[in-house]
Design an enzyme around this catalytic site. Structure first.
Site, mmCIF file in Angstrom:
data_model
loop_
_atom_site.group_PDB
_atom_site.id
_atom_site.type_symbol
_atom_site.label_atom_id
_atom_site.label_comp_id
_atom_site.label_asym_id
_atom_site.label_seq_id
_atom_site.Cartn_x
_atom_site.Cartn_y
_atom_site.Cartn_z
ATOM 1 C CG ASP A 82 0.781 21.433 7.447
ATOM 2 O OD1 ASP A 82 1.728 21.476 8.304
ATOM 3 O OD2 ASP A 82 -0.262 21.509 8.001
ATOM 4 C CG ASP A 114 6.699 20.935 7.772
ATOM 5 O OD1 ASP A 114 7.416 20.683 8.944
ATOM 6 O OD2 ASP A 114 5.649 20.863 8.056
ATOM 7 C CG ASP A 170 4.187 18.704 10.850
ATOM 8 O OD1 ASP A 170 4.903 18.750 11.970
ATOM 9 O OD2 ASP A 170 3.471 19.551 10.435
#
Length: 500
Positions: free
Chosen positions: A396, A400, A198
């Site tokens: 995080d 996600d 990410d």
């Protein structure tokens, strides 16, 4: 919560909200229920859900999600979901539908155990007859030889040896503040082919910082920062924090403004010593003062680098531009290079806009950038990447969580949302990207040792069986093949704790 019922505004408890209520939202409000804007406009922080720090403009017809907060503006919104029937909960529920990580090596050993166990009794009879009938050995010697061979062959310790090896790897990672929540995910991590990262909070720091201060002609950097500081000091915008931190770092003197107003989607305005200050995006400021072509080119260059330009003006005069960005972590580029040297393809997977994502991806040196992806879109990307091999995902945000559960191995940053941590197989408590290649290296080492243990144990057990067939097996060999092998393999596993 402030709601409008029968034409009157009233304060009620959150638990008393019902579907169809009109809630009144303003700067600082928490959005506790999914709703649709019916009037007004807002700037909303959805970072808890999306992981992206940039605010989102919400106008009439836009959907507001529970877990978000209002940065500026005022609006009325109709509640469409109450209680656990909301977007955030649906993301968490998706996690529960996903897989449980299983050990391939452990599965193979269980098959060997079942197969071998089914042969123990017939093989014992065969060994006894071979010794007693063919070699004319006494009954007691025949029984001892067959019993010794069978005891040495018992596969009951193989599964334990694999678990011990993986457990030492988990302990080693725990010393590095990497918590493994599923011990068997360590084996999968050792075989990862594609690693998805990410952007916000993983590759980048997750907190915007001032990167460039570009004053207009006749304006000093100190004056530009001082005016921006005075204006942004009363703002709750996430980007305002970056300017405040930079002003404090440079020890700029604070000025008090009056008649402060936040204009959602545009910027800010206030009065200072009788003059009007303005701050915001280029479209807003260009309506107040002239922006030269040279300044526009400078701004375009900043935007290409993934930076957000903030314009500031005093009356009808441009003071300059301050660029703010969620900067890449110092260790990110080095960690990505280490992963690539390990033969792993690194992909940045983010919901942020493509231009910003590509700029950050170029700085980090990733192999591919997939941007502007919603949570369900991320799951589709993970499924397609699985066709290339084992896929690991590091993220995080709440958004996600389903992806972390859907990947072959999911890892969360310790600073992330609880839902992401709950869905992950491992958690990097320090949020240090360098921990990712280190953890994979340890997983590979641990897996090699587990394989060594299994191969060594099988060789010894097969050797004892052959000795039993030739009449040379005794009880001491059986004890070594059972307990002795286990002790040696445990000592071999402990090497993981000290291996560099």
């Amino acid at each position: 919560i402030k709601v409008r019922r029968e034409g009157e505004d009233q304060e009620i408890e959150l638990k008393d909200i019902v579907k169809g209520d009109i809630v009144i939202l303003e700067s600082g409000s928490q959005i506790c229920n999914d709703s649709i804007v019916t009037s007004g406009s807002l700037e909303v922080n959805e970072s808890l859900l999306t992981g992206e720090s940039d605010p989102v403009i919400k106008e009439v017809g836009s959907t507001l999600y529970s877990g978000s907060s209002v940065i500026s503006g005022k609006a009325c919104a109709e509640v469409i979901h109450v209680g656990n029937d909301n977007y955030a909960t649906s993301l968490v529920n998706e996690v529960k539908k996903e897989k449980q990580v299983q050990s391939e090596l452990l599965g193979s050993m269980r098959k060997v155990t079942r197969f071998t166990s089914s042969l123990i009794i017939p093989l014992g009879i065969l060994l006894f007859l071979e010794a007693f009938v063919l070699r004319k050995a006494p009954v007691n010697e025949s029984v001892v030889a067959s019993a010794a061979a069978l005891l040495g062959m018992l596969p009951k310790g193989l599964v334990l040896l694999i678990s011990v090896s993986l457990a030492t790897g988990v302990i080693r990672l725990a010393k590095m503040k990497i918590l493994v929540q599923n011990i068997y995910s360590l084996e999968t991590l050792a075989h990862v082919d594609v690693l998805c990262l990410d952007k916000t909070g993983t590759i980048t720091s997750g907190e915007p910082k001032v990167t460039d201060i570009i004053p207009a002609e006749g304006v000093s950097e100190e004056e530009l920062l001082q005016m921006a500081f005075a204006l942004e000091k009363k703002s709750e915008h996430p980007l305002a924090k970056a300017i405040l931190l930079e002003a404090e770092r440079q020890k700029v003197r604070a000025e008090e403004v009056s008649d402060f107003q936040a204009l959602p989607g545009n910027g800010l305005t206030a009065s200072l010593h009788g003059s009007r200050l303005f701050g915001g995006n280029m479209k807003f400021i260009s309506e107040i003062c002239k922006i030269s072509e040279k300044q526009k080119r400078q701004v375009e260059a900043l935007a290409e680098d993934g930076k957000t330009p903030l314009f500031f003006a005093k009356e009808d005069r441009l003071l300059g531009v301050i660029a703010v960005a969620d900067v890449i972590k110092e260790e990110s580029a080095r960690a990505v290079k280490e992963l690539q040297n390990m033969g792993i393809r690194v992909v940045m997977l983010t919901g942020d806009n493509e231009r910003t994502a590509k700029a950050i991806g170029a700085q980090a040196g990733v192999d591919d950038v997939i941007a502007g992806v919603l949570p369900d879109g991320k799951e589709s990307v993970i499924r397609s990447l699985k066709e290339q091999g084992k896929v690991a995902m590091v993220g995080d945000g709440i958004n996600d969580a389903p992806v972390l559960a859907g990947a072959d191995v999911g890892a969360a940053m310790g600073s992330g949302a609880d839902a992401a941590i709950e869905a992950a197989d491992a958690v990097f408590m320090t949020s240090n990207v360098s921990s990712i290649p280190e953890s994979i290296a340890i997983a590979r080492s641990t897996n090699r040792i587990a394989v060594q243990n299994v191969v060594f144990a099988l060789i010894i057990k097969i050797a004892v069986m052959i000795l039993g067939l030739t009449g040379f097996a005794n009880m001491w060999m059986a004890v070594f093949a059972d307990t002795g092998v286990a002790m040696i393999c445990v000592l071999n596993s402990i090497r993981t704790l000290y291996k560099k």
